[in-house]
Motif scaffolding. Structure first.
Motif, short mmCIF file in Angstrom:
data_model
loop_
_atom_site.label_atom_id
_atom_site.label_comp_id
_atom_site.label_asym_id
_atom_site.label_seq_id
_atom_site.Cartn_x
_atom_site.Cartn_y
_atom_site.Cartn_z
N ILE A 14 -52.74 -41.39 71.52
CA ILE A 14 -51.56 -42.27 71.56
C ILE A 14 -51.60 -43.17 70.33
CG2 ILE A 14 -50.21 -43.87 72.95
CD1 ILE A 14 -50.77 -41.19 74.33
N PHE A 15 -50.54 -43.16 69.57
CA PHE A 15 -50.43 -44.00 68.36
C PHE A 15 -49.43 -45.11 68.62
CE2 PHE A 15 -52.26 -40.20 66.75
CZ PHE A 15 -52.93 -40.52 65.57
N ALA A 99 -48.04 -44.46 82.04
CA ALA A 99 -47.12 -43.32 82.18
C ALA A 99 -47.68 -42.05 81.55
CB ALA A 99 -45.76 -43.66 81.56
N GLU A 100 -48.62 -42.22 80.60
CA GLU A 100 -49.21 -41.04 79.94
C GLU A 100 -50.20 -40.32 80.85
OE1 GLU A 100 -48.72 -39.59 76.86
OE2 GLU A 100 -46.94 -40.88 76.81
N GLY A 101 -50.66 -40.98 81.90
CA GLY A 101 -51.61 -40.34 82.80
C GLY A 101 -53.03 -40.35 82.26
N ASP A 102 -53.83 -39.42 82.73
CA ASP A 102 -55.26 -39.40 82.41
C ASP A 102 -55.62 -38.61 81.16
OD1 ASP A 102 -55.81 -40.94 84.63
OD2 ASP A 102 -56.03 -39.18 85.93
N ALA A 103 -54.72 -37.76 80.70
CA ALA A 103 -55.09 -36.83 79.63
C ALA A 103 -54.98 -37.46 78.26
CB ALA A 103 -54.20 -35.59 79.71
N VAL A 104 -55.69 -38.57 78.05
CA VAL A 104 -55.61 -39.31 76.79
C VAL A 104 -57.03 -39.57 76.29
CG1 VAL A 104 -54.90 -41.46 75.69
CG2 VAL A 104 -53.41 -40.40 77.39
N ALA A 105 -57.28 -39.25 75.02
CA ALA A 105 -58.59 -39.53 74.43
C ALA A 105 -58.72 -41.00 74.07
CB ALA A 105 -58.81 -38.66 73.20
N CYS A 106 -57.68 -41.56 73.43
CA CYS A 106 -57.74 -42.97 73.06
C CYS A 106 -56.39 -43.43 72.54
CB CYS A 106 -58.82 -43.22 72.00
SG CYS A 106 -58.35 -42.71 70.35
N LEU A 107 -56.28 -44.74 72.39
CA LEU A 107 -55.15 -45.35 71.70
C LEU A 107 -55.58 -45.65 70.28
CD1 LEU A 107 -52.29 -46.81 71.79
CD2 LEU A 107 -53.61 -48.90 72.21
N ILE A 108 -54.74 -45.28 69.30
CA ILE A 108 -54.94 -45.67 67.91
C ILE A 108 -53.84 -46.67 67.57
CG2 ILE A 108 -54.99 -44.89 65.52
CD1 ILE A 108 -56.09 -42.23 66.47
N GLY A 118 -57.24 -56.01 75.05
CA GLY A 118 -57.23 -56.36 76.47
C GLY A 118 -56.54 -55.32 77.32
N VAL A 119 -55.44 -54.75 76.81
CA VAL A 119 -54.72 -53.71 77.56
C VAL A 119 -55.62 -52.50 77.76
CG1 VAL A 119 -52.77 -52.11 77.52
CG2 VAL A 119 -52.45 -54.50 76.78
N CYS A 120 -56.27 -52.06 76.69
CA CYS A 120 -57.12 -50.87 76.80
C CYS A 120 -58.34 -51.12 77.67
CB CYS A 120 -57.55 -50.41 75.40
SG CYS A 120 -56.21 -49.66 74.46
N GLU A 121 -58.91 -52.31 77.61
CA GLU A 121 -60.04 -52.63 78.48
C GLU A 121 -59.63 -52.58 79.94
OE1 GLU A 121 -61.44 -56.40 77.13
OE2 GLU A 121 -62.68 -55.54 75.52
N SER A 122 -58.43 -53.07 80.25
CA SER A 122 -57.98 -53.07 81.65
C SER A 122 -57.78 -51.65 82.17
CB SER A 122 -56.68 -53.87 81.77
OG SER A 122 -55.59 -53.18 81.17
N LEU A 123 -57.50 -50.70 81.26
CA LEU A 123 -57.28 -49.31 81.66
C LEU A 123 -58.49 -48.43 81.39
CD1 LEU A 123 -53.64 -48.88 80.27
CD2 LEU A 123 -54.33 -49.41 82.61
N ARG A 124 -59.55 -49.03 80.87
CA ARG A 124 -60.77 -48.29 80.51
C ARG A 124 -60.45 -47.15 79.54
NH1 ARG A 124 -64.26 -48.02 86.20
NH2 ARG A 124 -64.33 -50.30 86.51
N LEU A 125 -59.65 -47.47 78.57
CA LEU A 125 -59.22 -46.51 77.56
C LEU A 125 -59.79 -46.94 76.21
CD1 LEU A 125 -57.32 -44.07 76.83
CD2 LEU A 125 -55.56 -45.79 76.33
N PRO A 126 -60.45 -46.05 75.48
CA PRO A 126 -60.96 -46.43 74.15
C PRO A 126 -59.81 -46.81 73.22
CG PRO A 126 -61.97 -44.38 74.90
CD PRO A 126 -60.85 -44.68 75.86
N ARG A 127 -60.08 -47.77 72.35
CA ARG A 127 -59.10 -48.21 71.35
C ARG A 127 -59.73 -48.10 69.97
NH1 ARG A 127 -58.88 -53.48 68.84
NH2 ARG A 127 -56.84 -53.88 67.85
N ILE A 128 -59.09 -47.32 69.10
CA ILE A 128 -59.51 -47.21 67.71
C ILE A 128 -58.44 -47.86 66.85
CG2 ILE A 128 -59.89 -45.59 65.81
CD1 ILE A 128 -61.34 -43.80 67.72
N VAL A 129 -58.86 -48.57 65.83
CA VAL A 129 -57.96 -49.34 64.98
C VAL A 129 -57.68 -48.59 63.69
CG1 VAL A 129 -57.82 -51.41 63.53
CG2 VAL A 129 -58.54 -51.60 65.92
#
Length: 453
Positions: A14-15, A99-108, A118-129
């Motif tokens: 997700i970009f 809405a993207e569901g579980d099939a996500v590696a990370c947010l860029i 904070g958003v990614c931590e709440s969803l336990r989703l890795p965040r790359i900058v």
């Protein structure tokens, strides 16, 4: 979970780009690169400056509702606008990611979107900058607490020429600040950007090791996260029909190329001050008369709104273009990569945004630098005093300084030496994205990291 399902979970990215053209374009370039490596791509975007899905049919686009934002709020004050985005986008982003569901590696995400931590931590989703500027300017941003402590900031007119001892070769006038009534808000925004970048799962750069080796080494010391300098993004061999300049005119007017085709090799000054910089009428007129008096042909991109208080060309003196006898060509937009690669272009006069700086370096094009704000100031100093591939017009613009700068780079031995150094970096940029090159290897590490983190 079977292996097929597990692989699918790791292969969607997700970009989330900042809605400014200088940030959108490299984000889309990166998305194309990673799509070519087998990742599925979703682009989250705002209503302001939306990318055109027709130019990227291989991506999924999702609008985040953003009724609070407009071009008016952006034009009023950039710092306030960026603070507003970080405040108001929290819940819309969270809902979009859910809405993207579980099939996500990370947010860029863009580095300036510090709230995404904070958003990614709440969803336990890795965040790359993704940091869309250079490493050299980011280190200056990271030094803001020190710069405030040492009284380099806020800027004072009587100290502008002083060296910043801790950040050579920068002077106080080169620090990446912006003219805003909200200086405290600027400092807070920058410090949050740096702090939350350090808290991310990794950091991607549109730069390359050989260009910013010292800055990258310093970054590794200060940031204990994986770092991936994989640029120049646009030099990677990506099979894609997409147009990463999503806000280019739909007509894709190439009159500038047909005009360049008629000019003598290395004779043309290409002038473009980016997508958001503005100048006052007196400066605009000095640019016009400086170009005219240089006696060199010029291609000048004047986007609507470049001159404060003007729609487009109404502030040009009457008969100005007629008096040039075809030596000047003015357009609202030009395909910059094609222009910089054209054999007729000899010098690029630029505001030194990072994209323009990097694109010029990649084409071995000497630069005349007139930075406006933030990282442009750092970039210009590195262009002139570290890489030595251009020169900066240091004081206020006037036609005599402009003419002298053009003649030095276009006609004199000094200009030949600058061109030789620029061509050296061009070759290095070409090599680094090939197999065995520094950016090629860094991209391979990034792909592995995204797949299995």
């Amino acid at each position: 979970m079977d292996n097929t399902s597990s692989e699918r979970i790791r292969r969607r990215l997700i970009f989330f780009p900042l809605p400014l053209q200088g940030h959108i374009s490299p984000m889309l370039h990166l998305a194309n690169i990673l799509h070519s490596k087998g990742f599925s791509i979703t682009i989250l975007h705002l209503k302001l400056n939306p990318p055109n899905p027709a130019n990227h049919p291989h991506f999924t686009f999702r609008l985040i509702v953003d009724d609070d934002f407009s071009k008016e709020s952006f034009n009023a004050d950039l710092v306030s606008f960026l603070a507003l985005l970080n405040d108001k986008c929290v819940e819309p982003l969270k809902q979009a990611l859910l809405a993207e569901g579980d099939a996500v590696a990370c947010l860029i995400s863009d580095a300036i979107f510090h709230f995404t931590t904070g958003v990614c931590e709440s969803l336990r989703l890795p965040r790359i900058v993704l940091r869309t500027g250079g490493v050299c300017s980011f280190l200056a941003f990271a030094a803001f607490p020190l710069l405030l402590e040492k009284s380099y900031l806020p800027l004072r007119d009587d100290r502008l020429e002083e060296a910043v001892i801790e950040l050579p070769p920068l002077r106080i006038k080169d620090l990446p600040v912006i003219n805003t009534p909200h200086q405290d808000m600027l400092y807070e925004l920058v410090q949050e950007m740096v702090h939350q970048t350090k808290a991310s799962s990794g950091l991607i750069w549109n730069s390359f090791q050989e260009l910013e080796e010292t800055s990258i080494a310093k970054l590794h010391q200060d940031f204990q996260i994986p770092i991936f300098p994989i640029g120049p993004f646009h030099k990677h061999n990506v099979n894609s029909n997409s147009n990463s300049n999503s806000n280019a005119p739909s007509s894709q007017n190439h009159s500038s190329i047909s005009w360049l085709d008629k000019q003598v090799p290395k004779s043309v000054i290409y002038v473009s001050f980016g997508s958001i910089a503005t100048i006052e009428e007196p400066e605009f007129l000095e640019v016009a008369w400086g170009l005219a008096s240089s006696k060199h042909p010029f291609l000048w991109v004047i986007r609507p709104g470049l001159v404060r208080g003007a729609e487009w060309l109404e502030m040009l003196p009457g008969g100005f273009l007629d008096g040039l006898n075809g030596r000047g060509h003015i357009v609202k937009w030009a395909p910059q990569l094609e222009v910089l690669a054209h054999p007729s272009v000899g010098v690029f006069w630029t505001h030194c945004g990072w994209n323009s700086t990097l694109e010029s370096i990649c084409e071995g094009m000497p630069m005349i630098c007139t930075p406006c704000f933030t990282d442009q100031r750092v970039n210009a100093r590195y262009v002139s005093h570290v890489w030595k591939v251009g020169e900066q017009i240091e004081k206020e613009l006037n036609r005599e300084r402009i003419e002298r700068a053009v003649r030095r780079l276009m006609e004199e031995r000094e200009g030949e030496e600058v061109r030789e150094r620029a061509l050296f970096y061009k070759e290095v940029a070409n090599v680094c994205v090939r197999p065995g090159g520094s950016s090629y290897d860094s991209l391979s590490k990034l792909v592995k990291y995204l797949s299995f983190s």
